[in-house]
Scaffold this motif. Structure first.
Motif, PDB file in Angstrom:
ATOM      1  N   GLY A  81      18.891  99.069  20.864  1.00  0.00           N
ATOM      2  CA  GLY A  81      19.811  98.015  20.444  1.00  0.00           C
ATOM      3  C   GLY A  81      19.136  96.947  19.615  1.00  0.00           C
ATOM      4  N   ASP A  82      19.925  96.186  18.885  1.00  0.00           N
ATOM      5  CA  ASP A  82      19.398  95.180  17.964  1.00  0.00           C
ATOM      6  C   ASP A  82      19.574  93.753  18.479  1.00  0.00           C
ATOM      7  N   TYR A  83      20.231  93.577  19.615  1.00  0.00           N
ATOM      8  CA  TYR A  83      20.466  92.240  20.153  1.00  0.00           C
ATOM      9  C   TYR A  83      19.683  92.043  21.443  1.00  0.00           C
ATOM     10  N   ASP A 136      26.448 100.431  22.403  1.00  0.00           N
ATOM     11  CA  ASP A 136      25.462 101.320  21.784  1.00  0.00           C
ATOM     12  C   ASP A 136      24.547 101.885  22.866  1.00  0.00           C
ATOM     13  N   GLN A 194      24.116  86.419  23.736  1.00  0.00           N
ATOM     14  CA  GLN A 194      23.395  87.337  22.853  1.00  0.00           C
ATOM     15  C   GLN A 194      22.569  86.570  21.820  1.00  0.00           C
ATOM     16  N   ARG A 196      20.387  87.131  18.146  1.00  0.00           N
ATOM     17  CA  ARG A 196      20.252  88.026  16.997  1.00  0.00           C
ATOM     18  C   ARG A 196      19.055  87.605  16.160  1.00  0.00           C
ATOM     19  N   GLY A 233      22.457  96.005  14.550  1.00  0.00           N
ATOM     20  CA  GLY A 233      23.494  96.936  14.978  1.00  0.00           C
ATOM     21  C   GLY A 233      24.340  97.387  13.806  1.00  0.00           C
ATOM     22  N   SER A 251      22.749  96.654  22.036  1.00  0.00           N
ATOM     23  CA  SER A 251      23.914  96.325  21.223  1.00  0.00           C
ATOM     24  C   SER A 251      25.162  96.747  21.985  1.00  0.00           C
ATOM     25  N   ARG A 252      26.230  96.029  21.797  1.00  0.00           N
ATOM     26  CA  ARG A 252      27.464  96.307  22.530  1.00  0.00           C
ATOM     27  C   ARG A 252      27.950  97.738  22.269  1.00  0.00           C
TER      28      ARG A 252
END
Length: 439
Positions: free
Chosen positions: A188-190, A183, A265, A267, A90, A180-181
């Motif tokens: 998203g990346d999470y 987003d 979450q 990562r 993110g 992603s929060r």
């Protein structure tokens, strides 16, 4: 020319070594691995990341993002390596920790002015020795910690915790969604593990009942507020986690629009995204307890834990009563203290203090004096100000944050303050760099 001794091949030590060597000063870099490992280190590589693979926000209007920008402008090696080894996260800068360590190690080994010595240093050189940079970090060996304690006359240790890592292929992707929060533009990346209220209540109950690793008689647990063990947060109230690392705000399901009661979450730990860490889940639970408690998280029922969380010591000095703004020890000016040992918290802050210690030491060797301190309106200067101007009776390590900066002289909307501070800091840093010819 004097050869500078650097003790510790972590983030700060490697950054300091590069700053000196790039200015033509020979360095002896001492690293105790592989002959001796700290409780948290696992590999032989230099600059090993042991807690998380994230260097936090990259946004230039955030305090840590601003610190990164200042370090790039000042010529930080590790910022260059971080960008070359980053993984999707993110708006954060996260790295492939194995590749990051590998590239830093290669730079140290290949530089003609850096001699890497794989041996433990158990005592500090005296006041008549050539300059020394001590950058042994939060896991300083017992023998060296005792010698530093003898020199400073102060206690040095409190305790921190690290988060577990799970295998990506062991996750139940039917229950987990990527986002992603805040987003909404992409996948998203999470990875997000959503919980209903009943699932959250069950998780909290298990966490409260989980067995923790007992402290030894000589240990006095003092946790850094920005890195609290998850069970310590839970003990402060059943909703503490739901308003902390498990808050669902901005994480509505991308397909159903449903907002979960709580979210865990994950990562990515590496570029291949084969490993994930549990964000904000530092812990001192026993390994069996971690397996039981964290496997109750939706999507992690069959998770393979590649690394469990563990407690570790965080060693730092009481900087306000011991350090000069140059990071030299007040009572022994040939000794610089760098990294987390100086009293900062976090990867980026540790690298920053290594960078400044290296620059200051280089100026001392080349010109017989250290440069001026970065202005307090910069992120670098704000950290130095925190280390040297805080009340020593209540000193605590700190991440960089805008609360450490001088108050703004004019009122403005909250959303504009970060941008304003970033521009002001850039102007101040440029003036400092030009005045002291740092780069």
């Amino acid at each position: 020319m004097k050869k500078v001794m650097i003790i510790g091949g972590g983030l700060a030590g490697c950054e300091a070594a590069y700053q000196l060597a790039s200015r033509g000063i020979p360095v002896e870099l001492f690293e105790m691995k592989p002959g001796m490992f700290s409780p948290a280190h696992e590999t032989e590589g230099l600059a090993e990341l042991v807690c998380s693979n994230s260097l936090r926000s990259n946004a230039p209007d955030s305090a840590v993002g601003l610190l990164k920008e200042e370090m790039r402008s000042t010529g930080s090696l590790l910022m260059q390596v971080a960008e070359a080894t980053q993984v999707p996260a993110g708006k954060a800068l996260a790295v492939d920790r194995k590749l990051f360590s590998q590239k830093v190690t290669e730079t140290m080994v290949q530089h003609e002015l850096i001699t890497l010595r794989r041996e433990e240093v158990t005592s500090l050189p005296g006041p008549d020795s050539s300059p020394v940079i001590l950058a042994t970090g939060p896991l300083t060996s017992d023998s060296l910690a005792r010698d530093l304690q003898r020199l400073t006359g102060q206690q040095l240790a409190f305790y921190d915790a690290i988060a577990p890592i799970v295998s990506a292929e062991s996750l139940d992707k039917s229950l987990i969604y990527r986002k992603s929060r805040w987003d909404d533009d992409g996948p998203g990346d999470y990875l997000n593990c959503p919980m209903t209220e009943a699932q959250y209540e069950h998780f909290i109950t298990l966490l409260q009942e989980g067995e923790t690793v007992p402290l030894k008689d000589f240990e006095d647990a003092k946790f850094f507020e920005g890195c609290l063990p998850v069970e310590v947060m839970c003990s402060r109230g059943k909703d503490t986690l739901r308003f902390g690392p498990m808050k669902p705000v901005g994480l509505a399901h991308p397909e159903t629009g449903e907002v979960p009661f709580a979210v865990v979450q994950l990562r990515a730990e590496n570029r291949e995204e084969t490993m994930y860490n549990l964000v904000g889940f530092q812990t001192k639970l026993t390994y069996p307890a971690q397996k039981q408690v964290f496997s109750s998280i939706p999507g992690l029922e069959h998770a393979e834990f590649l690394r469990y969380g563990s407690i570790h010591r965080n060693t730092f000095i009481c900087a306000p009563s011991l350090l000069q703004p140059s990071l030299q020890l007040q009572e022994q000016s040939n000794l610089f203290i760098a990294g987390q040992l100086s009293g900062v918290e976090g990867y980026v802050e540790s690298i920053a203090m290594g960078m400044l210690a290296g620059i200051n030491c280089a100026c001392l060797v080349l010109h017989g004096q250290v440069p001026s301190v970065p202005p307090p309106g910069t992120a670098l200067g704000a950290l130095i100000n925190h280390l040297t101007q805080s009340d020593p009776r209540h000193f605590q390590p700190s991440n960089v944050n805008f609360g450490l900066f001088p108050p703004l002289q004019k009122k403005m909307r909250k959303r504009d303050r970060g941008t304003f501070r970033a521009q002001l800091a850039k102007d101040l840093l440029d003036q400092w760099l030009q005045h002291d010819k740092i780069v």
